[in-house]
Each structure stands twice: as C-alpha cells, then as structure tokens.
Scaffold this motif. Structure first.
Motif, PDB file in Angstrom:
ATOM      1  N   THR A 201      -2.577 -20.334   2.825  1.00 33.86           N
ATOM      2  CA  THR A 201      -1.913 -20.429   1.530  1.00 33.86           C
ATOM      3  C   THR A 201      -2.078 -19.110   0.780  1.00 33.86           C
ATOM      4  O   THR A 201      -3.173 -18.566   0.699  1.00 33.86           O
ATOM      5  N   LEU A 202      -0.997 -18.597   0.211  1.00 24.92           N
ATOM      6  CA  LEU A 202      -1.022 -17.296  -0.445  1.00 24.92           C
ATOM      7  C   LEU A 202      -0.931 -17.429  -1.960  1.00 24.92           C
ATOM      8  O   LEU A 202      -0.402 -18.426  -2.480  1.00 24.92           O
ATOM      9  N   PRO A 203      -1.421 -16.437  -2.690  1.00 23.15           N
ATOM     10  CA  PRO A 203      -1.262 -16.452  -4.144  1.00 23.15           C
ATOM     11  C   PRO A 203       0.210 -16.301  -4.521  1.00 23.15           C
ATOM     12  O   PRO A 203       1.010 -15.771  -3.747  1.00 23.15           O
ATOM     13  N   GLU A 204       0.556 -16.784  -5.716  1.00 21.79           N
ATOM     14  CA  GLU A 204       1.955 -16.708  -6.143  1.00 21.79           C
ATOM     15  C   GLU A 204       2.405 -15.259  -6.313  1.00 21.79           C
ATOM     16  O   GLU A 204       3.520 -14.893  -5.952  1.00 21.79           O
ATOM     17  N   ALA A 205       1.546 -14.427  -6.894  1.00 18.14           N
ATOM     18  CA  ALA A 205       1.893 -13.022  -7.099  1.00 18.14           C
ATOM     19  C   ALA A 205       1.336 -12.201  -5.944  1.00 18.14           C
ATOM     20  O   ALA A 205       0.120 -12.089  -5.777  1.00 18.14           O
ATOM     21  N   LEU A 206       2.222 -11.643  -5.132  1.00 16.09           N
ATOM     22  CA  LEU A 206       1.786 -10.846  -3.989  1.00 16.09           C
ATOM     23  C   LEU A 206       1.426  -9.441  -4.446  1.00 16.09           C
ATOM     24  O   LEU A 206       2.211  -8.794  -5.149  1.00 16.09           O
ATOM     25  N   PRO A 207       0.252  -8.935  -4.054  1.00 13.75           N
ATOM     26  CA  PRO A 207      -0.173  -7.607  -4.522  1.00 13.75           C
ATOM     27  C   PRO A 207       0.669  -6.497  -3.906  1.00 13.75           C
ATOM     28  O   PRO A 207       1.255  -6.645  -2.828  1.00 13.75           O
ATOM     29  N   GLU A 208       0.721  -5.376  -4.610  1.00 12.03           N
ATOM     30  CA  GLU A 208       1.395  -4.191  -4.088  1.00 12.03           C
ATOM     31  C   GLU A 208       0.525  -3.550  -3.013  1.00 12.03           C
ATOM     32  O   GLU A 208      -0.704  -3.603  -3.073  1.00 12.03           O
ATOM     33  N   GLY A 209       1.147  -2.937  -2.057  1.00 13.29           N
ATOM     34  CA  GLY A 209       0.402  -2.278  -1.004  1.00 13.29           C
ATOM     35  C   GLY A 209       0.090  -0.840  -1.356  1.00 13.29           C
ATOM     36  O   GLY A 209       0.463  -0.338  -2.424  1.00 13.29           O
ATOM     37  N   PRO A 210      -0.592  -0.133  -0.465  1.00 12.78           N
ATOM     38  CA  PRO A 210      -0.919   1.280  -0.707  1.00 12.78           C
ATOM     39  C   PRO A 210       0.343   2.134  -0.639  1.00 12.78           C
ATOM     40  O   PRO A 210       1.370   1.716  -0.093  1.00 12.78           O
ATOM     41  N   PRO A 211       0.304   3.346  -1.194  1.00 12.08           N
ATOM     42  CA  PRO A 211       1.477   4.232  -1.121  1.00 12.08           C
ATOM     43  C   PRO A 211       1.785   4.606   0.328  1.00 12.08           C
ATOM     44  O   PRO A 211       0.879   4.771   1.144  1.00 12.08           O
ATOM     45  N   LEU A 212       3.067   4.725   0.610  1.00  6.46           N
ATOM     46  CA  LEU A 212       3.523   5.048   1.960  1.00  6.46           C
ATOM     47  C   LEU A 212       4.034   6.474   2.024  1.00  6.46           C
ATOM     48  O   LEU A 212       4.521   7.030   1.028  1.00  6.46           O
ATOM     49  N   SER A 213       3.935   7.065   3.199  1.00  8.24           N
ATOM     50  CA  SER A 213       4.541   8.380   3.419  1.00  8.24           C
ATOM     51  C   SER A 213       6.059   8.214   3.462  1.00  8.24           C
ATOM     52  O   SER A 213       6.585   7.093   3.512  1.00  8.24           O
ATOM     53  N   ASP A 214       6.770   9.321   3.480  1.00  5.04           N
ATOM     54  CA  ASP A 214       8.240   9.254   3.503  1.00  5.04           C
ATOM     55  C   ASP A 214       8.737   8.524   4.744  1.00  5.04           C
ATOM     56  O   ASP A 214       9.635   7.673   4.670  1.00  5.04           O
ATOM     57  N   SER A 215       8.161   8.867   5.913  1.00  6.89           N
ATOM     58  CA  SER A 215       8.634   8.216   7.144  1.00  6.89           C
ATOM     59  C   SER A 215       8.267   6.743   7.152  1.00  6.89           C
ATOM     60  O   SER A 215       9.036   5.901   7.624  1.00  6.89           O
ATOM     61  N   GLN A 216       7.089   6.395   6.627  1.00 10.81           N
ATOM     62  CA  GLN A 216       6.705   4.987   6.550  1.00 10.81           C
ATOM     63  C   GLN A 216       7.634   4.231   5.605  1.00 10.81           C
ATOM     64  O   GLN A 216       8.034   3.101   5.901  1.00 10.81           O
ATOM     65  N   ARG A 217       7.961   4.837   4.460  1.00  9.05           N
ATOM     66  CA  ARG A 217       8.842   4.170   3.503  1.00  9.05           C
ATOM     67  C   ARG A 217      10.211   3.928   4.107  1.00  9.05           C
ATOM     68  O   ARG A 217      10.802   2.862   3.935  1.00  9.05           O
ATOM     69  N   GLN A 218      10.758   4.909   4.813  1.00  9.94           N
ATOM     70  CA  GLN A 218      12.069   4.726   5.439  1.00  9.94           C
ATOM     71  C   GLN A 218      12.034   3.587   6.455  1.00  9.94           C
ATOM     72  O   GLN A 218      12.941   2.751   6.510  1.00  9.94           O
ATOM     73  N   ALA A 219      10.970   3.556   7.270  1.00  8.53           N
ATOM     74  CA  ALA A 219      10.854   2.488   8.265  1.00  8.53           C
ATOM     75  C   ALA A 219      10.690   1.140   7.585  1.00  8.53           C
ATOM     76  O   ALA A 219      11.315   0.143   7.982  1.00  8.53           O
ATOM     77  N   ALA A 220       9.848   1.083   6.542  1.00  6.43           N
ATOM     78  CA  ALA A 220       9.627  -0.176   5.835  1.00  6.43           C
ATOM     79  C   ALA A 220      10.912  -0.667   5.187  1.00  6.43           C
ATOM     80  O   ALA A 220      11.224  -1.864   5.232  1.00  6.43           O
ATOM     81  N   ASP A 221      11.652   0.223   4.571  1.00  4.51           N
ATOM     82  CA  ASP A 221      12.918  -0.175   3.937  1.00  4.51           C
ATOM     83  C   ASP A 221      13.884  -0.758   4.960  1.00  4.51           C
ATOM     84  O   ASP A 221      14.605  -1.726   4.671  1.00  4.51           O
ATOM     85  N   ALA A 222      13.909  -0.174   6.159  1.00  4.01           N
ATOM     86  CA  ALA A 222      14.798  -0.692   7.210  1.00  4.01           C
ATOM     87  C   ALA A 222      14.391  -2.100   7.620  1.00  4.01           C
ATOM     88  O   ALA A 222      15.250  -2.984   7.801  1.00  4.01           O
ATOM     89  N   LEU A 223      13.092  -2.354   7.749  1.00  9.29           N
ATOM     90  CA  LEU A 223      12.631  -3.686   8.136  1.00  9.29           C
ATOM     91  C   LEU A 223      12.869  -4.698   7.026  1.00  9.29           C
ATOM     92  O   LEU A 223      13.285  -5.843   7.287  1.00  9.29           O
ATOM     93  N   VAL A 224      12.613  -4.293   5.785  1.00 13.85           N
ATOM     94  CA  VAL A 224      12.830  -5.197   4.653  1.00 13.85           C
ATOM     95  C   VAL A 224      14.307  -5.583   4.571  1.00 13.85           C
ATOM     96  O   VAL A 224      14.643  -6.749   4.304  1.00 13.85           O
TER      97      VAL A 224
END
Length: 749
Positions: A201-224
């Motif tokens: 069971t998870l909390p209602e408010a999901l915490p923000e993750g650590p900052p991502l590098s540019d390549s990580q952000r691009q990959a994460a955006d594609a998966l999201v």
C-alpha cells in the motif's frame, strides 16, 4: 482447451453483469486439460472468473468459472455435481483468464497447471482472521484502578486512538503483558479486531525523485509517455552498468501509480535484491509487496489477497509474480531482461520476459525491459520495429566505465604458494590485488563455480567420483564436508578410500571452486578481511541484505563470489574486479554460450568503479583472442552482438528461427530409446521444418532417468504448436516414460 472458452465475451466483465443460473464450466488448478461442467445452486449467479469451490471425487477444490451457460453439454445435467460455494474473492479479470489460455496453448501445457500459478494459495480464499488488539476505553482520570507509572505509559501509547496487539503495546510502553491484561480486566482497555495491513500500500502523495541527468530525463519522459498512452507498448531500456536505469523506470512506475494502476516489477533473483528493495523504499517511502518462494504461507496469503483487491499497488517478484490476478495492472517492468533465471525449467516451461510482453498486450498496457546487455531476442525485436528503445550511454554522476584488461594465462602462469600448493591466481592479478588492498580499496574475485572443487578423482587409478543418479561429477563442498550433485541434490560424505581401487588417501580435488579460491586468497593476503558470496552461503533476502550492507560499510576488503555478485549490487568502494576463469562457459554446444558469457562478465565488470574512484577489471584467460574477450576489452558491445546475430542467422538458430526441445526420459534405457525412435519416425516432414535427433541429452541420466532429446526447428513465420499437436497425437507414451516439451528452450542440458 476442451470446453473452456478462450475468449469470454467482454460484457462478462462489466460491473453488474450476472449470468443466469444453470450450467457453468470450472477450470481447476490441477494438471487437467479442460474445464469441467458443474451446476449452479438455485438462486445463485456468477460471472466468468468467479472463484468457486467444487467437489472433485472425495475432495473439495477451489477453481475459476471459465464459461457461464455453455452452449454444448458433454455430460447430461442430471449427472453433474453442484458448486458448493462461491468464494469471497474478486473474480479473475478477463486479461488474466486470457493469459492462462494463451500460455497453455503456446507451451502445450494443461490449462489447469497454468491456472495453478494464479491460484497458488488456497488459504487466501478464506476470510482473513482478525487479530485482537487493545485501545483506550476511558479517560485516565476516570480509571477504576490506581494509575501507576507503567499503566500511564500504556495509556500514553494509546493516546493516538490506534488499536495495538497486546505484545506490540507492551513493547512500545516498556511494560509486561500483565500490566496490559490488568488494565483490560479493569475496563480501562477494550478489545477490538484488527486486520493485517495490506502489503504494497502506497501513500496518497508520491514523493519526487532525485534530479535526473539530461539523458535520464529523456529516457524517463519516453517511458512515462508510454504509460500515459494507456495502450500496449514494449520499450527496451538499454543502459550501461551504473547509468541509473532503475531511477529512470521508477518515473514510469510513478506515472502508472498516479493513474490509479498497479505495477509489477520482475527481478531475476528476488532473494538477492536487497539493494533494490531498499532503493524502492527510499524512493517511495514504503516497501513494495513481494512475491517469491522465500515468503511464508501467511505472507503469500496476505499478498495474494492484497493483489486481487487492488490494495497492493506495487508488486516486486520473481517470474511467478506474473501470473497473479491483478485487477488494475498498468505497467510491467522486467529488470535485467537478459537473465536466464527468467526461464522456468520445470513444470510449465515458460519464459517470464516473453510472457510479460504477452500479458501487457492482453491488458493493453506498457511493458519495459531493462538491461546493460540486452538479449539478442530483444535486440532483434527492436530492429524489426516490434519494440521501441531508449538508451543511456554513460554512467550516472560522471563515473567512468572500468578499464578491462586480459591476463594471458599461457604466459602469466600462476606460481605455487609456499605451504599451500597449487595456485589459480596469476602474478598480474596478485599484484593488482595487493595494490588495491594497500590503497584501502575493495576488490572482488569472480569465479562462477560453487564449492571447493568441481571434480574429485583417485590419484592411483584415475577413478572419478560421479553422481549415482546423473551423468555428472560430484562437487566437493569442503565447508560442509560433503560431495554434492548440483543437478539432483544427491550428497554424501567424502570416502576415505577410492571406491574403485580401495587405495587409501588417494582422492584429490581437481580444479578450483570459490571455496578453494577463498583458501588461496587467505594464504596470499592473511590480513585482508575476506568474504564469500555464493548461493550456498547467502540464502534469502535477509541474509543477502546483511551481506551487501557489510560490504558497503567497508567491513570486507576482498569479496569472492559466483554469479550472484553480478546481480546489480552497488559497492561504492569496489575498484578492482578479477575474473579467475573468463573462459568458463564458452565451451560446449549451447547456442547462447558466447552471448551468455559476455552478458555475465559484462555485468561482473560493471561492479567496479561505480563511484568517484576509477575501476579496473582483469580477465584471466587462455584465449584472449576469443570474440567475447575481445569485445569485453574493447568495450564494443554492439559489434560483438552484430557478429553473434549474424552467426545465429547463418546457422538458422533463434531468434531467426523457432526451436522446440522434446525430451524423452525413462528409468529404463531401452524404453527411452524406443520412444525417441518412435518420435523420429513420425516427425513432421514439410518445407521450413527440420527435426534433429534423437540423441542422448548432455545430461544423459538425470535423477535416475535416461534422457534422449529431439529438436524441432521451424522458420520464424511458422508456428510449431499445430505441428507438435498433430505429431504428438500419434505417439503413445508408456506409463514409466515421460515426454517433456520445451517451446523456446533456453538451456540444453
């Protein structure tokens, strides 16, 4: 599958739908080939997927309604038995039922055997038993007894209004259980039932993750984006070791959770994934639900209930977690998708990576496959446009990939250690270990061979100690003073004399295992703190967590391990990795030998230099010119995989063709040979189809059974299942014999 419906009408899953009372077909979680007809009791209606209890002979068995009001009746109604009860559990969702049918058809398995993986805990179908807990029944000032310091502590703990079991309450208040009972007897506390907290069971408010590098952000955006599209898609997340792939797909996990969906993460070795679990809890604030063989029955019961009711929002598990009946699955992640552990070798021989893709397609959801060394199957699917891909080309936070160097054992030969005897560590690696330890850094030696020695033989007559039930040598395990077979589990005490020539004290250990390597390391570096990590010494998540944490805290200078040290562990202080036998695994007839050896050694090498200090990897080999070793040294993974793919294509082997293994076994050798020849005589003959064999399996005897193997190979566009059904329908398997069909085999022992 007999009378069972492969695709029940979608309307059956709509809210409020109820079938009319009458005849239904129920699939039972047993090795049965079809669903059985039963009658509904009067005034009872069920929807497809409902969990019901039915009589089967003298037993009561829980199964799933597979079809309501079937059109045909194999058995007259007056001969049918009635359903005993409808269980208090949500019905199996339509995608789950379709998945059971699909897996059964693809792997030529009994549908009931597949359903067993979705209904593995019969006790979970019973209502959960509450625990008795205590809460305050009156204000402290109205107590009918004197308010002692101990009693006040109990009431202070309960001031938040939450009920607690007696043991937990006594522990929090630092009192004896008698104090709690005394307050209850006096009426100051009241007993209330409480139910176990749903895992995952998870909390209602999901915490923000650590900052991502540019390549990580691009990959994460594609998966999201794939998750938010709410449609079937498969994406290969291809990133070098240490590139932060886990944090990238955590972004997709968060997106699925934000949509109110469930998430499944498959790991190849859940018992060895302590760091992953810790990382998830640090990222999301809670532990995920877990599903693997190390859970207790009570834990499995609670997790299954939480999954079926949608309360377990994130499940992390071994391959069998794929079959749990998720009502709202929104994302599947297969971490380290190349790992052989995802292939089930017993029972229904499914591959969890491939079936994760099927489950995602049936549910219309996203699937993410991650690896630093993707399988050729996944790479080919990307090339053909069936999968998308995103790439992480560099390590996170500026860490550099380790330098990889070969040590040619033909010229840099190990020299014996005085007072110890044979050595397996070359002078070049010895020097590197000494330098690393002197610098206060950690080192690791990798040898993918358990025990002390892989072979024990007689120095007088040459007799080799073999398992009496398998064509395999017995492995010496000196830590437990036993000889063991790693295939059937047979174990015995090492004899004092040779069983063949009866010579005394003539048995010698040949070759190194990790126990022998540990012995040598302690002779070379007696002041170093050494530790051995193998499946014999680290068992279960708790043991793995303690071991990994001790290495991470710097309590270990030199780590010696088998393949489990390569499973994604992060050791910041580790700067040197030495592979003692880089050639191990390259020999033999396994079509994936080169690919699997490259993947394993690449993963092992990736443990070095993951923090600010640079890493170094030394590979002891007798063949540095081998393409696998050259690719590891040059770092040119893609060139190696391209050559490997071209060789497979020229040999007409997977992933460019389809392969099915048929393994005949019998306690009688003549019977095994006779059945194998009968299969060969009736083998299908047509264009695009080839049958190889029969031939003795590499393990010609396993657990006392003689084994023969045939391989059916077809063109990629030709499904082998219809051919197999027609072929096997001509064969009668004797009682003592068995015929095991393995579609898409991964191992060839």
């Amino acid at each position: 599958m007999g009378g069972a419906a492969a695709n029940p009408p979608a309307s059956a899953d709509l809210p409020g739908f109820e079938a009319q009372p009458g005849r239904v077909r129920v699939l039972l979680p047993l090795p049965l080939g079809e669903a059985y007809d039963y009658l509904l009791p009067p005034e009872t209606a069920v929807a497809p997927g409902a969990i019901v209890e039915v009589p089967l002979g003298s037993r009561r068995v829980a199964g799933a309604v597979w079809e309501t009001d079937p059109d045909t009746a194999k058995v007259p109604a007056h001969k049918l038995k009635r359903i005993l009860r409808v269980c208090d559990a949500p019905p199996l969702p339509l995608p789950v039922r379709q998945f059971v049918d699909w897996v059964a058809r693809y792997y030529l398995a009994e549908p009931g055997a597949v359903l067993k993986m979705s209904l593995p805990v019969p006790a979970a179908l019973e209502p959960p038993a509450p625990r008795l807990a205590y809460r305050r029944a009156m204000a402290p000032e109205t107590l009918p007894v004197r308010l002692t310091a101990a009693r006040r502590r109990v009431l202070d703990v309960l001031a938040d209004g939450l009920a607690r079991p007696a043991g937990e309450l006594a522990s929090e208040a630092a009192v004896s259980s008698a104090v709690v009972r005394g307050l209850a007897d006096a009426g100051a506390l009241e007993q209330v039932p409480v139910y176990p907290h749903a895992p995952g069971t998870l909390p209602e408010a999901l915490p923000e993750g650590p900052p991502l590098s540019d390549s990580q952000r691009q990959a994460a955006d594609a998966l999201v984006a794939k998750v938010q599209a709410d449609a079937f898609a498969v994406t290969l997340l291809d990133g070098v070791t240490g590139s932060g792939k886990t944090e990238v797909y955590f972004q997709a996990v968060k997106a699925a959770l934000a949509q109110g969906r469930q998430v499944l993460v498959l790991l190849p070795e859940i018992a060895l994934s302590a760091q992953w679990l810790e990382r998830f809890e640090r990222r999301f604030g809670v532990e995920p639900a877990q599903w693997h063989s190390d859970l207790t029955q009570a834990q499995r019961r609670d997790t299954w209930r939480a999954v079926t009711r949608g309360e377990a929002r994130v499940v992390v598990g071994a391959r069998s977690a794929l079959f749990l009946p998720y009502p709202a699955l929104g994302l599947i992640v297969v971490d380290e998708e190349h790992e052989p552990a995802f292939k089930q070798e017993d029972g229904v021989p499914y591959h969890a990576r491939d079936m994760a893709v099927v489950r995602a397609r049936l549910g219309g959801i996203a699937c993410v496959l991650t690896s630093a060394t993707p399988s050729l199957e996944s790479i080919e699917n990307v090339r053909a446009g069936r999968y998308d891909s995103v790439h992480l080309p560099e390590r996170h936070a500026g860490a550099a990939l380790p330098a990889v160097e070969p040590i040619d054992m033909r010229t840099d030969r190990p020299t014996p250690i005085e007072g110890h005897g044979t050595s397996y560590i070359a002078p070049g690696l010895r020097d590197a270990l000494a330098e690393t330890l002197a610098a206060g850094e950690q080192a690791m030696l990798f040898l993918n061979r358990r025990g002390y020695a892989p072979l024990v033989l007689c120095r007088s007559c040459g007799h080799r100690l073999q398992c009496p039930y398998c064509t395999a040598w017995l492995v010496e395990h000196r830590l437990i003073h036993r000889l063991q077979c790693h295939h059937c589990g047979f174990a015995m005490k090492a004899p004092d004399t040779c069983p063949e020539c009866e010579a005394a004290d003539s048995l010698a250990a040949c070759g190194p295992g990790v126990e022998r390597l540990t012995e040598e390391v302690r002779a070379l570096f007696p002041d170093a703190r050494t530790a051995l990590m193998a499946s014999d010494t680290v068992t279960g998540p708790d043991s793995a967590a303690r071991f990994v944490e001790s290495v991470r805290r710097g309590e270990v200078d030199l780590l010696i391990g088998t393949q489990i040290v390569a499973k994604g562990h992060h050791f910041p202080g580790l700067t040197l990795v030495g592979v003692v036998d880089a050639d191990l695994g390259l020999a033999g007839g396994d079509l994936r030998a080169g690919e699997r050896t490259y993947q394993l050694l690449h993963q092992v090498a990736g443990r070095a230099g993951r923090a600010e200090k640079p890493g170094r990897v030394l590979l002891q080999t007798y063949g540095p010119e081998h393409p696998v070793l050259e690719a590891l040294v040059s770092g040119d993974r893609d060139a190696f995989l391209a050559v490997e793919a071209e060789n497979r294509k020229l040999a007409e082997m997977p992933p460019f063709t389809r392969l099915v293994a048929l393994i005949v076994s019998s306690p009688e050798e003549d019977q095994a040979d006779s059945l194998a020849r009968a299969l060969a005589r009736t083998a299908p003959v047509r264009e695009g189809v080839e049958v190889l064999g029969p031939a003795p399996a590499p393990l010609a005897v396993l657990r006392g059974r003689h084994r023969r193997r045939l391989l059916l190979k077809t063109r990629r566009d030709l499904a082998p299942q219809p051919l197999l059904r027609a072929w096997l329908a001509q064969i009668e398997v004797p009682n003592k014999a068995r015929l095991y069909v393995d579609v898409d085999p991964y191992g060839f022992l």
